[in-house]
Design a protein around this motif. Structure first.
Motif, PDB file in Angstrom:
ATOM      1  N   ASP A 341       0.815  -1.217   0.000  1.00  0.00           N
ATOM      2  CA  ASP A 341       0.000   0.000   0.000  1.00  0.00           C
ATOM      3  C   ASP A 341       0.848   1.267   0.000  1.00  0.00           C
ATOM      4  O   ASP A 341       0.316   2.370  -0.111  1.00  0.00           O
ATOM      5  CB  ASP A 341      -0.935   0.015   1.221  1.00  0.00           C
ATOM      6  N   THR A 366      -3.770  -3.656   0.128  1.00  0.00           N
ATOM      7  CA  THR A 366      -5.075  -3.802  -0.516  1.00  0.00           C
ATOM      8  C   THR A 366      -4.979  -4.667  -1.765  1.00  0.00           C
ATOM      9  O   THR A 366      -4.080  -4.501  -2.586  1.00  0.00           O
ATOM     10  CB  THR A 366      -5.631  -2.423  -0.895  1.00  0.00           C
ATOM     11  N   ILE A 368      -7.547  -6.660  -4.931  1.00  0.00           N
ATOM     12  CA  ILE A 368      -8.851  -6.824  -5.563  1.00  0.00           C
ATOM     13  C   ILE A 368      -9.095  -8.312  -5.767  1.00  0.00           C
ATOM     14  O   ILE A 368      -8.233  -9.021  -6.284  1.00  0.00           O
ATOM     15  CB  ILE A 368      -8.899  -6.089  -6.920  1.00  0.00           C
ATOM     16  N   TYR A 391      -9.630   0.216 -10.317  1.00  0.00           N
ATOM     17  CA  TYR A 391      -9.017  -0.637  -9.303  1.00  0.00           C
ATOM     18  C   TYR A 391      -8.092  -1.694  -9.923  1.00  0.00           C
ATOM     19  O   TYR A 391      -7.183  -2.184  -9.264  1.00  0.00           O
ATOM     20  CB  TYR A 391     -10.078  -1.294  -8.405  1.00  0.00           C
ATOM     21  N   TYR A 395      -4.379  -1.906  -7.854  1.00  0.00           N
ATOM     22  CA  TYR A 395      -4.133  -2.938  -6.849  1.00  0.00           C
ATOM     23  C   TYR A 395      -3.838  -4.294  -7.503  1.00  0.00           C
ATOM     24  O   TYR A 395      -4.317  -4.592  -8.604  1.00  0.00           O
ATOM     25  CB  TYR A 395      -5.360  -3.102  -5.946  1.00  0.00           C
ATOM     26  N   CYS A 477     -13.036  -6.405   4.172  1.00  0.00           N
ATOM     27  CA  CYS A 477     -13.560  -6.926   2.907  1.00  0.00           C
ATOM     28  C   CYS A 477     -14.844  -6.194   2.565  1.00  0.00           C
ATOM     29  O   CYS A 477     -15.733  -6.042   3.414  1.00  0.00           O
ATOM     30  CB  CYS A 477     -13.823  -8.430   3.018  1.00  0.00           C
ATOM     31  N   TYR A 491     -14.437  -7.950  -5.008  1.00  0.00           N
ATOM     32  CA  TYR A 491     -14.284  -7.480  -3.640  1.00  0.00           C
ATOM     33  C   TYR A 491     -12.969  -6.720  -3.501  1.00  0.00           C
ATOM     34  O   TYR A 491     -11.992  -6.993  -4.211  1.00  0.00           O
ATOM     35  CB  TYR A 491     -14.281  -8.651  -2.655  1.00  0.00           C
ATOM     36  N   LYS A 492     -12.949  -5.788  -2.583  1.00  0.00           N
ATOM     37  CA  LYS A 492     -11.697  -5.149  -2.175  1.00  0.00           C
ATOM     38  C   LYS A 492     -11.394  -5.636  -0.768  1.00  0.00           C
ATOM     39  O   LYS A 492     -12.227  -5.513   0.140  1.00  0.00           O
ATOM     40  CB  LYS A 492     -11.808  -3.625  -2.184  1.00  0.00           C
ATOM     41  N   LYS A 494      -8.269  -6.038   2.409  1.00  0.00           N
ATOM     42  CA  LYS A 494      -6.970  -5.628   2.942  1.00  0.00           C
ATOM     43  C   LYS A 494      -6.398  -6.825   3.688  1.00  0.00           C
ATOM     44  O   LYS A 494      -7.073  -7.413   4.535  1.00  0.00           O
ATOM     45  CB  LYS A 494      -7.106  -4.419   3.862  1.00  0.00           C
TER      46      LYS A 494
END
Length: 523
Positions: A341, A366, A368, A391, A395, A477, A491-492, A494
């Motif tokens: 990140d 992070t 995806i 995104y 990511y 999430c 979904y994103k 961490k």
């Protein structure tokens, strides 16, 4: 069909009815039996299977990589056994083989009630719905209850109704192969050479170490493949020799030795590609020699059950896997931690380029989450002249699809899916600057290697078969796109200290190809 030595639990709450020499089984018994079976399959494994994993950890000849992965597998079994997170995010297709004795009476609708039990197990537990029903030949939708189940019932002589129930994930199901050969292959060295190459071609995407099954012959392709599945679940271990065929234990030993010479053990290199081998030789038509190969993966979810005059019984699975874990010192391993990140995508790739293929890292930051259908939609956007979502440029992309989120938890079991199914998208996306860092399980095609070299991309492998444990590394999430796709939505997430291996780098190196050419590099 299943005379295997095993221990059973009696399900006391289910009642049956004796009618003289016959046993009548009410329909609700089948529903409760399949419900209990698939609920257990979501969280527990066979004791012998766990002992085999522990033996790899204890083997002084195991590579550091396979000991690391097998410790994670045991840790995953412990977390799953608490009954909240399933063993694998792909809680599988429900497969039921049943053999009804001629002294058993039923209402004739056991297939319906077996399906009802499957549905109940998937609806009431933190399992994933993976089944799609066809709408047209080119469109489909998720059934949202994991039906239909695959049910195969037959009749034989006897006073028991016997069952084998399997929760079969897509990764291992996709590693079932049929080869239409001929009599000339039936020479020992020629056959062993043939099988060694085909076993090597299985790769690691179905989460080794495997229970491998090989079937030679069969009166049809369908018979061959049925025995492949039964043998991989140990259901043919006591197969008597007859005109139909036999189990060849000596040939199993030779295949096992060859299989474990290829260097692809325990997913990231080692001697334990297979835990064991089952080889069945069947009768065949003189003009045909079907050869079937299949695996049961490290999430080896098979369970036997039986109904007789003494009651309803289900195979005893291991509810205390912690006894096999031993000293859990994984968190003390000295592994570089990379915070993704702190950089834009270009700098992320520069950071990863400091490492070599085969290096083990822990990543934080992070990601995806996107897999098959999401990737198909991304390609449709390009075809329609639209821009890809931001995104994908910002990511790394984790190929995965979560199981249901347990109450009070951040996410459900969430391990990687097979990377190879996304290979056809990589060059197109990377050419546009997207998907430059990919995370999943299994080997990739040469087109991915070439694309990463051309566009500066990376493919990171993360251990398969540890979905419950993997969820413990996810701290947040949220669904951010395509929510109509359920578990295949975008979904994103961490992650914190997620274990990965660099498999393909931006210099044209592929770790798996290096291992196949020289297995001794791990020594």
């Amino acid at each position: 069909m299943y005379p295997i030595k095993t221990e059973f639990d009696k399900i006391d709450e289910i009642s049956i009815e004796n009618r003289g020499d016959y046993l009548f089984i009410p329909s609700n018994v089948f529903e409760e039996l399949s419900y209990q079976a698939f609920k257990r399959l979501g969280h527990f494994l066979r004791t012998e299977h766990l002992k085999q994993i522990k033996a790899i950890v204890d083997d002084s000849h195991s590579s550091e990589n396979e000991r690391f992965v097998c410790k994670l597998i045991l840790r995953n079994a412990v977390r799953a056994s608490k009954g909240v997170f399933p063993i694998c995010q792909d809680t599988g297709t429900a497969i039921i083989f049943g053999e009804k004795g001629n002294k058993i009476l039923t209402d004739g609708d056991e297939d319906i009630f077996l399906s009802n039990g499957v549905k109940k197990a998937y609806l009431e537990n933190n399992f994933r719905y993976s089944q799609n029903k066809p709408i047209t030949s080119f469109s489909e939708s998720n059934t949202k209850n994991n039906l239909p189940a695959c049910i195969d019932l037959k009749v034989s002589k006897g006073d028991e109704y016997q069952f084998l129930m399997i929760a079969k994930g897509g990764g291992s199901a996709n590693k079932t192969f049929l080869f239409q050969e001929n009599r000339s292959l039936l020479e020992k060295e020629k056959l062993l050479d043939f099988l060694q190459q085909k076993i090597k071609d299985l790769g690691v995407s179905a989460c080794p170490p495997y229970h491998l099954s090989v079937v030679l012959g069969g009166l049809s392709a369908e018979q061959n493949l049925k025995y492949v599945k039964l043998a991989s679940a140990k259901a043919m271990d006591c197969m008597p020799k007859s005109d139909i065929g036999f189990r060849d234990i000596e040939l199993e030993k030779q295949i096992f030795e060859r299989a474990n010479q290829i260097g692809l053990g325990a997913q990231f290199g080692g001697k334990h590609f297979c835990l064991d081998v089952r080889c069945i030789r069947l009768a065949r038509h003189g003009a045909s020699l079907p050869v079937g190969i299949g695996v049961s993966c490290v999430a080896d979810r098979n369970i036997l059950a039986k109904i007789n005059k003494e009651g309803v019984f289900i195979e005893k699975l291991e509810t205390d896997p912690e006894q096999f874990l031993g000293q859990d010192n994984l968190d003390s391993d000295q592994i570089d931690v990379v915070d993704l990140d702190c950089f834009d995508m270009k700098k992320k790739c520069v950071l990863l380029s400091k490492y070599n293929v085969g290096d083990k890292l822990k990543i934080s930051g992070t990601l995806i989450v996107a897999r098959d259908i999401a990737h198909a939609r991304f390609r449709e956007m390009i075809t329609e002249g639209k821009s890809l979502p931001d995104y994908l440029f910002q990511y790394p992309v984790y190929y995965a699809g979560p199981a249901k989120t347990p109450k009070g938890e951040v996410v459900g079991s969430l391990g990687p899916t097979t990377a190879g199914r996304m290979d056809s998208y990589v060059e197109l996306f990377q050419r546009l600057g997207a998907s430059l860092i990919m995370i999943a399980k299994g080997n990739r095609s040469k087109s991915v290697l070439d694309s990463c070299l051309k566009y500066g991309g990376f493919y990171l492998g993360t251990p398969g078969g540890i979905a419950a444990e993997a969820a413990s590394h996810i701290v947040s999430c949220e669904c951010i796109d395509f929510d109509d796709l359920g578990m295949e939505a975008v979904y994103k997430i961490k992650v914190k200290d997620m274990p990965v291996f660099i498999i393909i780098d931006n210099k044209g190196n592929d770790f798996y190809e290096q291992i196949k050419k020289n297995p001794s590099i791990l020594s």
